[in-house]
Design a protein around this motif. Structure first.
Motif, PDB file in Angstrom:
ATOM      1  N   VAL A   6      11.428  -1.214   5.938  1.00 21.67           N
ATOM      2  CA  VAL A   6      10.012  -1.215   5.914  1.00 21.67           C
ATOM      3  C   VAL A   6       9.161  -2.342   4.869  1.00 21.67           C
ATOM      4  O   VAL A   6       9.971  -2.592   3.915  1.00 21.67           O
ATOM      5  CB  VAL A   6       9.462   0.264   5.458  1.00 21.67           C
ATOM      6  N   VAL A   7       8.248  -2.886   5.312  1.00 16.70           N
ATOM      7  CA  VAL A   7       7.428  -3.500   4.466  1.00 16.70           C
ATOM      8  C   VAL A   7       6.323  -2.989   4.122  1.00 16.70           C
ATOM      9  O   VAL A   7       5.523  -2.744   5.062  1.00 16.70           O
ATOM     10  CB  VAL A   7       7.278  -5.059   5.320  1.00 16.70           C
ATOM     11  N   ILE A   8       5.979  -2.663   2.878  1.00 16.33           N
ATOM     12  CA  ILE A   8       4.983  -1.923   2.460  1.00 16.33           C
ATOM     13  C   ILE A   8       3.845  -3.121   2.063  1.00 16.33           C
ATOM     14  O   ILE A   8       4.099  -3.608   0.738  1.00 16.33           O
ATOM     15  CB  ILE A   8       5.436  -0.825   1.280  1.00 16.33           C
ATOM     16  N   ASP A   9       3.120  -3.349   2.596  1.00 14.51           N
ATOM     17  CA  ASP A   9       2.110  -4.304   2.377  1.00 14.51           C
ATOM     18  C   ASP A   9       0.541  -4.027   2.262  1.00 14.51           C
ATOM     19  O   ASP A   9      -0.462  -4.782   2.153  1.00 14.51           O
ATOM     20  CB  ASP A   9       1.881  -5.794   3.461  1.00 14.51           C
ATOM     21  N   SER A  10       0.404  -2.548   2.061  1.00 12.59           N
ATOM     22  CA  SER A  10      -1.010  -1.853   1.951  1.00 12.59           C
ATOM     23  C   SER A  10      -0.829  -0.666   1.040  1.00 12.59           C
ATOM     24  O   SER A  10       0.062   0.012   1.138  1.00 12.59           O
ATOM     25  CB  SER A  10      -1.596  -1.652   3.307  1.00 12.59           C
ATOM     26  N   ARG A  11      -2.072  -0.452   0.595  1.00 12.24           N
ATOM     27  CA  ARG A  11      -2.047   0.944  -0.189  1.00 12.24           C
ATOM     28  C   ARG A  11      -1.832   1.955   0.662  1.00 12.24           C
ATOM     29  O   ARG A  11      -1.398   3.064   0.450  1.00 12.24           O
ATOM     30  CB  ARG A  11      -3.295   0.937  -1.073  1.00 12.24           C
ATOM     31  N   GLU A  12      -2.424   1.865   1.781  1.00  9.10           N
ATOM     32  CA  GLU A  12      -2.665   3.039   2.799  1.00  9.10           C
ATOM     33  C   GLU A  12      -1.237   3.483   3.436  1.00  9.10           C
ATOM     34  O   GLU A  12      -0.717   4.503   3.217  1.00  9.10           O
ATOM     35  CB  GLU A  12      -3.404   2.693   3.972  1.00  9.10           C
ATOM     36  N   LYS A  13      -0.460   2.291   3.534  1.00  7.86           N
ATOM     37  CA  LYS A  13       0.869   2.332   3.939  1.00  7.86           C
ATOM     38  C   LYS A  13       1.859   2.922   2.938  1.00  7.86           C
ATOM     39  O   LYS A  13       2.617   3.873   3.097  1.00  7.86           O
ATOM     40  CB  LYS A  13       1.446   0.984   4.541  1.00  7.86           C
ATOM     41  N   GLN A  14       1.565   2.505   1.659  1.00  6.75           N
ATOM     42  CA  GLN A  14       2.251   3.002   0.541  1.00  6.75           C
ATOM     43  C   GLN A  14       2.043   4.706   0.389  1.00  6.75           C
ATOM     44  O   GLN A  14       2.964   5.608   0.026  1.00  6.75           O
ATOM     45  CB  GLN A  14       2.025   2.422  -0.830  1.00  6.75           C
ATOM     46  N   LEU A  15       0.737   5.106   0.462  1.00  7.28           N
ATOM     47  CA  LEU A  15       0.251   6.529   0.471  1.00  7.28           C
ATOM     48  C   LEU A  15       1.070   7.172   1.488  1.00  7.28           C
ATOM     49  O   LEU A  15       1.440   8.587   1.087  1.00  7.28           O
ATOM     50  CB  LEU A  15      -1.170   6.360   0.459  1.00  7.28           C
ATOM     51  N   TYR A  16       1.095   6.658   2.837  1.00  7.77           N
ATOM     52  CA  TYR A  16       1.579   7.567   3.592  1.00  7.77           C
ATOM     53  C   TYR A  16       3.176   7.757   3.571  1.00  7.77           C
ATOM     54  O   TYR A  16       3.595   8.883   3.558  1.00  7.77           O
ATOM     55  CB  TYR A  16       1.454   6.784   5.041  1.00  7.77           C
ATOM     56  N   ILE A  17       3.869   6.573   3.042  1.00  8.97           N
ATOM     57  CA  ILE A  17       5.339   6.874   2.960  1.00  8.97           C
ATOM     58  C   ILE A  17       5.602   7.815   1.686  1.00  8.97           C
ATOM     59  O   ILE A  17       6.432   8.375   1.681  1.00  8.97           O
ATOM     60  CB  ILE A  17       5.957   5.461   2.583  1.00  8.97           C
ATOM     61  N   THR A  18       4.683   7.751   0.653  1.00 14.38           N
ATOM     62  CA  THR A  18       5.118   8.650  -0.448  1.00 14.38           C
ATOM     63  C   THR A  18       4.838  10.108  -0.241  1.00 14.38           C
ATOM     64  O   THR A  18       5.587  10.984  -0.592  1.00 14.38           O
ATOM     65  CB  THR A  18       4.083   8.094  -1.529  1.00 14.38           C
ATOM     66  N   GLY A  60      13.115  11.053  16.447  1.00 15.09           N
ATOM     67  CA  GLY A  60      13.395  10.959  15.294  1.00 15.09           C
ATOM     68  C   GLY A  60      12.746  10.110  14.375  1.00 15.09           C
ATOM     69  O   GLY A  60      12.858   9.687  13.220  1.00 15.09           O
ATOM     70  N   ARG A  61      11.555   9.308  15.072  1.00 15.05           N
ATOM     71  CA  ARG A  61      10.721   8.500  14.415  1.00 15.05           C
ATOM     72  C   ARG A  61       9.237   8.957  14.361  1.00 15.05           C
ATOM     73  O   ARG A  61       8.904   9.778  15.119  1.00 15.05           O
ATOM     74  CB  ARG A  61      10.707   7.024  15.214  1.00 15.05           C
ATOM     75  N   ASP A  62       8.609   8.260  13.332  1.00 16.38           N
ATOM     76  CA  ASP A  62       7.141   9.067  13.222  1.00 16.38           C
ATOM     77  C   ASP A  62       6.137   7.792  13.507  1.00 16.38           C
ATOM     78  O   ASP A  62       6.725   6.533  13.062  1.00 16.38           O
ATOM     79  CB  ASP A  62       6.796   9.546  11.925  1.00 16.38           C
ATOM     80  N   LEU A  63       5.115   8.021  14.452  1.00 17.11           N
ATOM     81  CA  LEU A  63       4.293   7.051  14.283  1.00 17.11           C
ATOM     82  C   LEU A  63       3.082   7.281  13.771  1.00 17.11           C
ATOM     83  O   LEU A  63       2.353   8.131  13.507  1.00 17.11           O
ATOM     84  CB  LEU A  63       3.892   7.230  15.937  1.00 17.11           C
ATOM     85  N   GLN A  64       2.636   6.048  12.930  1.00 17.51           N
ATOM     86  CA  GLN A  64       1.632   5.981  11.950  1.00 17.51           C
ATOM     87  C   GLN A  64       0.971   4.570  11.905  1.00 17.51           C
ATOM     88  O   GLN A  64       1.742   3.546  11.853  1.00 17.51           O
ATOM     89  CB  GLN A  64       2.022   6.369  10.593  1.00 17.51           C
ATOM     90  N   LYS A  65      -0.239   4.467  12.366  1.00 20.53           N
ATOM     91  CA  LYS A  65      -0.888   3.182  12.424  1.00 20.53           C
ATOM     92  C   LYS A  65      -0.077   2.112  13.354  1.00 20.53           C
ATOM     93  O   LYS A  65       0.140   1.168  12.933  1.00 20.53           O
ATOM     94  CB  LYS A  65      -1.194   2.635  11.358  1.00 20.53           C
ATOM     95  N   SER A  66       0.176   2.611  14.729  1.00 22.43           N
ATOM     96  CA  SER A  66       0.812   1.825  15.547  1.00 22.43           C
ATOM     97  C   SER A  66       2.308   1.189  15.145  1.00 22.43           C
ATOM     98  O   SER A  66       2.618   0.031  15.523  1.00 22.43           O
ATOM     99  CB  SER A  66      -0.005   0.450  15.953  1.00 22.43           C
TER     100      SER A  66
END
Length: 283
Positions: A170-182, A134-140
């Motif tokens: 979740v802590v969204i501390d980068s644009r890449e992370k924000q893009l992935y979540i969106t 039920g979890r997704d792995l993204q950038k460790s």
């Protein structure tokens, strides 16, 4: 009986002689005619032979002509058969080309599926044992998206749920992370009807990590770091009515404008994040 000088009997010898002479003349005439006929036959013999030869050759030519006509008909018939075979072969070639095109399309499709499966397999192999089901792995990082419409929580209850899972909001501390979540939210909420109620709580609020309110209204992450870069919607955060102290992200088309401030008691979905299992075990 009267036998005078002028009696008919006296003419019998003369008549006999005359008849003999006449017979001789007829015989001679017959001989002469026979000789002439024989000579004429001898003269006409080559002509007769030529006519016979011509007739024979004419018959031979007629026979040859019949053979030629028959052979011509045979050739025409064979030609028609060859043309028919050629037509059938051409149709088969066209069918084979069509089948080949279909098979090529299927092959390309299967190759694409193979690439996708290999990619998915690589992802699964890389994720195997790292993130719980039920979890997704993204950038460790393992992410958990609480997507059930029947299970909505306040910001604090959402955080408690993450903590119970060994994770944190979740802590969204980068644009890449924000893009992935969106992008992920767009995929699971594509037919979202109510944007305001379709947000997901993130670990950002105007509360301190100990649960007391920040007097200065500083947006702070759950791990205590101050917000440096936000991805707010236009006009946000606006702290409407002075009670919007928690942040949520939404599946917007523009990932750079996806956050909204909302009352912390509002019931929404939420997003948790945690370190991969192997990394946690090694620690």
């Amino acid at each position: 009986m009267f036998r005078g000088k002028g009696s008919p009997r006296s003419y019998y010898p003369l008549l006999t002689v005359g008849l003999g002479v006449l017979n001789a003349i007829l015989l001679v005439a017959t001989i002469i005619l026979s000789v002439n006929c024989y000579k004429g036959s001898e003269k006409n013999l080559p002509l007769h032979q030529n006519m016979t030869q011509v007739n024979r050759e004419l018959k031979q030519l007629q026979t040859n002509n019949s053979d030629v006509i028959h052979e011509k008909e045979t050739i025409h018939r064979k030609l028609d058969e060859v043309l028919m075979d050629h037509q059938q072969i051409r149709l088969k070639v066209e069918q084979l080309r069509s089948q080949n095109d279909i098979l090529q399309v299927r092959k390309d499709h299967l190759l694409d599926e193979k690439k996708h499966l290999l990619s998915s397999m690589s992802t699964l192999e890389g994720n195997c044992g790292l993130c719980l089901p039920g979890r997704d792995l993204q950038k460790s990082t393992c992410y958990y998206f609480a997507t059930s419409d029947d299970l909505l929580k306040s910001w604090k209850s959402s955080r408690d749920d993450c903590i119970s899972r060994g994770a944190e909001l979740v802590v969204i501390d980068s644009r890449e992370k924000q893009l992935y979540i969106t992008e992920t939210l767009l995929a699971i909420n594509f037919n979202l009807r109510n944007l305001y109620h379709g947000g997901f709580y993130i670990g950002l609020s105007e509360e301190c990590t100990r649960g007391t309110w920040s007097s200065q209204g500083t947006w702070t992450w759950v791990h205590g770091a101050k917000l440096l870069e936000g991805y707010w919607m236009d006009g946000e955060p606006n702290d409407a009515d002075g009670g919007e102290d928690c942040a949520a992200t939404y599946p917007t088309r523009n990932p750079q404008k996806a956050w909204n401030d909302i009352p912390c008691s509002h019931r929404l979905k939420w997003i948790c994040e945690m370190a991969p299992q192997r990394a946690r075990v090694s620690i």
